[in-house]
Motif scaffolding. Structure first.
Motif, PDB file in Angstrom:
ATOM      1  N   GLY A  88     -34.618-107.729 140.414  1.00 41.23           N
ATOM      2  CA  GLY A  88     -35.763-108.328 141.085  1.00 41.23           C
ATOM      3  C   GLY A  88     -37.102-107.740 140.711  1.00 41.23           C
ATOM      4  N   LEU A  89     -37.153-106.544 140.130  1.00 41.32           N
ATOM      5  CA  LEU A  89     -38.442-105.926 139.836  1.00 41.32           C
ATOM      6  C   LEU A  89     -39.172-106.660 138.701  1.00 41.32           C
ATOM      7  CD1 LEU A  89     -37.895-102.061 140.097  1.00 41.32           C
ATOM      8  CD2 LEU A  89     -39.136-103.570 141.642  1.00 41.32           C
ATOM      9  N   ILE A  90     -38.449-106.933 137.606  1.00 36.24           N
ATOM     10  CA  ILE A  90     -39.090-107.570 136.441  1.00 36.24           C
ATOM     11  C   ILE A  90     -39.633-108.961 136.792  1.00 36.24           C
ATOM     12  CG2 ILE A  90     -38.700-108.437 134.106  1.00 36.24           C
ATOM     13  CD1 ILE A  90     -38.873-105.447 134.194  1.00 36.24           C
ATOM     14  N   PRO A  91     -38.840-109.864 137.434  1.00 29.48           N
ATOM     15  CA  PRO A  91     -39.399-111.179 137.785  1.00 29.48           C
ATOM     16  C   PRO A  91     -40.629-111.063 138.678  1.00 29.48           C
ATOM     17  CG  PRO A  91     -37.020-111.217 137.969  1.00 29.48           C
ATOM     18  CD  PRO A  91     -37.395-109.801 137.743  1.00 29.48           C
ATOM     19  N   PHE A  92     -40.591-110.146 139.641  1.00 24.62           N
ATOM     20  CA  PHE A  92     -41.739-109.976 140.536  1.00 24.62           C
ATOM     21  C   PHE A  92     -42.957-109.503 139.759  1.00 24.62           C
ATOM     22  CE2 PHE A  92     -43.766-109.537 144.518  1.00 24.62           C
ATOM     23  CZ  PHE A  92     -44.525-108.388 144.475  1.00 24.62           C
ATOM     24  N   ALA A  93     -42.758-108.528 138.865  1.00 26.42           N
ATOM     25  CA  ALA A  93     -43.877-108.024 138.068  1.00 26.42           C
ATOM     26  C   ALA A  93     -44.421-109.105 137.133  1.00 26.42           C
ATOM     27  CB  ALA A  93     -43.433-106.802 137.259  1.00 26.42           C
ATOM     28  N   ASN A  94     -43.530-109.918 136.525  1.00 22.22           N
ATOM     29  CA  ASN A  94     -43.974-111.015 135.659  1.00 22.22           C
ATOM     30  C   ASN A  94     -44.911-111.966 136.408  1.00 22.22           C
ATOM     31  OD1 ASN A  94     -42.759-110.383 133.201  1.00 22.22           O
ATOM     32  ND2 ASN A  94     -40.814-111.318 133.786  1.00 22.22           N
ATOM     33  N   GLU A  95     -44.514-112.365 137.600  1.00 27.00           N
ATOM     34  CA  GLU A  95     -45.317-113.305 138.363  1.00 27.00           C
ATOM     35  C   GLU A  95     -46.635-112.681 138.803  1.00 27.00           C
ATOM     36  OE1 GLU A  95     -44.795-116.303 138.469  1.00 27.00           O
ATOM     37  OE2 GLU A  95     -46.228-117.026 139.953  1.00 27.00           O
ATOM     38  N   GLN A  96     -46.592-111.403 139.173  1.00 26.44           N
ATOM     39  CA  GLN A  96     -47.826-110.715 139.551  1.00 26.44           C
ATOM     40  C   GLN A  96     -48.803-110.701 138.373  1.00 26.44           C
ATOM     41  OE1 GLN A  96     -48.895-108.992 142.558  1.00 26.44           O
ATOM     42  NE2 GLN A  96     -47.393-110.451 143.339  1.00 26.44           N
TER      43      GLN A  96
END
Length: 618
Positions: A88-96
């Protein structure tokens, strides 16, 4: 009277030929100076264009320069770099990052680890996503990791778009975990330049043109390119080497620091007046090339005008009327162009003001959030201490009941001894009663100090007294659990560290309680405490002999609401609060597994100069 000799029939044609020859000679002699004059005038008119282009580019770069450092402060980026495999960290960071790129109106924002591999990027949805690409060869990455600031202009190897890159390191404390890069594209400026009669070219220290309103000039060199520059371009993949070739440009110096440039192409010859500006921070030179054709035409017209005045005086009035009309038309065109440029400057300035306002609002929001976080942390610390007091209530009740029972027994014995006249024995019993009262007062004082709200002041505290107070608070539970507490070995001189007495006491109580919880099933539990002197810092270690910490638990042991205890035995806030308390002191709290089994927690604090008890921080 002597008769006048007859006029020679050849005199008038000869005078005419001489006058014509004189006019031609004068025109040839005046032509270079006249042409230089009009070329200089044309260049002077384009000085405003050069200043405008320079300031607009400098403003665009300056507005973006601070963005990577601000974005790098986001905690999610450090968490991604610390644990890139966490779900979940990478998808969240991508969207941010995607939302950040949209809000800041930049081309791309992406996160790289220390090896230069992109872990998250705002372009993750596109076909030319940066995710997984390695940019260790780019100078902006190596400079950001090495010096803290990275900047570079190049043709994107993934996107195929020219851009300027800014980069800043992502820090966790003083450790560099990776880098954040922000890319902006400058193509929109070329569209604006194309509406001018002049040609604008931006070239770097290697003389390679990076920006120009003439597409056929891009990546051509405006001067010689050294072998070292070619090697650097190839190593950094800055430009396609197949496109880097020299423009057939011949230069000739004019007055006032101007240069006349002549371009020989298969389509014909083009002549310009070249003037240059500098953007030192980016290593760019800006060249504005004013077409020499109109100026040459003006010079020729002026020369022809002089000849026409001498030869054809009758046409002077008509010529000046036509020239005035041309000048008025040119002035009107200049006024229109000036108004257009002023409008664009106002638009760019308005965009810059809006971006500054958004940045100021974001800074204020961040400050308010930090203040709320500090208040919440203080409340959680107080709640944690009250919860710890609740957990210790049964043991403390036993601690008070035992001395009270002894006091009652000693009092009854003292009365008996007095009745029998045995004064010495009665006095001894009264002394025992006094010592029991002192013990209960000491326990009560520790609990009162522990339960009160601490001040935010950070200063020198006596480390040994803080440790002994924490052990005294936990003594009832330690006795009930049958724990063998070893150490620490204190030096002869007092040891002072930077912190807050009550808050540091809370950290140590929490670590002792966690050690006891880890050894619930151990029939003979042991806790070891050790003090290590590292000169400017002091390290206090608390070790248990329980099962230790799992490899998957270590990266998130200090995260809020993370706990390894059974349900109902804790909210997972103790270590997170302790971590932030120690960090407020300018120290660190770390966790690991000890050799031979068990977990070990280390509180590292800055050493303080010896103080008196009255100056110690609460």
């Amino acid at each position: 009277m002597r008769p006048r000799p007859p006029r020679s029939p050849y005199r008038t044609p000869l005078l005419a030929l001489m006058l014509l020859a004189g006019l031609c000679a004068g025109a040839l002699a005046a032509w270079p100076a006249l042409e230089r004059h009009f070329l200089t005038r044309a260049a002077v008119r384009d000085e405003a264009t050069l200043r405008l282009v320079t300031e607009v580019l400098r403003g665009a770069l300056g507005r973006t320069e601070a963005l990577p450092a601000l974005i790098a402060e986001r905690p999610i980026l450090a968490r991604v770099l610390r644990n890139p495999d966490a779900t979940g960290l990478i998808p969240f960071a991508n969207e941010q990052l995607r939302l950040t790129a949209l809000s800041l109106d930049v081309s791309d924002v992406y996160l790289m680890d220390r090896e230069g591999t992109t872990l998250a990027a705002s372009s993750y949805r596109s076909e030319r996503s940066f995710v997984g690409e390695n940019f260790a060869y780019r100078p902006y990455f190596t400079d950001a990791i090495g010096t803290g600031v990275g900047r570079f202009h190049a043709l994107g190897t993934t996107s195929g778009e020219r851009g300027y890159y800014f980069a800043a390191p992502v820090l966790d404390g003083t450790e560099i975990l990776g880098a954040v890069a922000v890319k902006i594209t400058l193509d929109r400026f070329e569209d604006a330049w194309a509406q001018s009669d002049s040609t604008v070219a931006v070239y770097d220290t290697a003389n390679v043109i990076f920006l120009s309103d003439r597409a056929d000039w891009r990546f051509r060199s405006i001067g010689p390119v050294s072998e070292l520059a070619v090697e650097r371009i190839a190593a950094t993949r800055q430009y396609p080497l197949t496109a880097v070739s020299a423009l057939p440009l011949r230069r000739e110096a004019l007055a006032g620091g101007l240069t006349r440039a002549t371009l020989e192409t298969p389509e014909g010859r083009e002549s310009f007046v070249l003037q240059e500006g500098l953007i030192a921070a980016a290593g760019w030179r800006i060249a504005v090339l004013t077409p020499a054709g109109p100026a040459t035409a003006q010079a020729a017209a002026t020369l022809g005008l002089g000849g026409l005045i001498v030869a054809l005086g009758a046409l002077v009035a008509a010529f000046f009327g036509q020239r005035r009309a041309r000048l008025l038309e040119r002035l009107e065109a200049q006024r229109s162009q000036h108004a257009l440029l002023e409008s664009r400057v106002r638009d760019r300035t308005r965009d810059l003001d809006d971006a500054n306002r958004r940045l100021r609002a974001e800074v204020e929001d961040r400050r308010a959030a930090e203040e709320r976080l500090r208040r919440t942390q203080a409340e959680l610390v107080q709640a944690g201490k009250l919860a710890a007091l609740g957990q210790m209530s049964a043991a403390l009740s036993h601690e008070f009941n035992q001395p009270l029972g002894a006091v009652k027994s000693y009092a009854e014995n003292a009365m008996t001894f007095l009745d029998r006249g045995r004064t010495a024995e009665a006095r001894d019993n009264v002394g025992r009663i006094s010592r029991m009262a002192d013990r209960m007062a000491t326990i009560s004082q520790h609990l009162r100090n522990f339960a009160r709200r601490p001040k935010d002041h950070v200063g020198p505290v006596p480390l040994r007294a803080v440790v002994e107070d924490a052990v005294e608070i936990m003594q009832a539970r330690l006795n009930r659990s049958g724990v063998s507490l070893r150490g620490p070995d204190w030096p002869n001189a007092p040891v002072w560290a930077m912190g807050g007495r009550v808050r540091l006491q809370q950290v140590l109580v929490n670590l002792l309680a966690n050690a006891l919880d880890a050894m619930d099933d151990d029939p003979a539990p042991v806790i070891e405490m050790a003090l290590e002197d590292h000169g400017d810092t002091l390290a206090l270690r608390v070790r248990d002999f329980g099962p230790g910490l799992g490899d998957a638990d270590l990266p998130q042991i200090f995260d809020p609401f993370f706990t390894t205890k059974d349900p109902g035995r804790g909210l997972g806030l103790g270590l997170s609060i302790s971590y932030n308390i120690v960090r407020d002191f300018g120290g660190t709290l770390t966790a690991g597994n000890a050799e031979g089994g068990g977990a070990i927690f280390t509180v590292t604090l800055r050493r303080a100069a010896p103080q008196t008890q009255e100056t110690a921080a609460e």
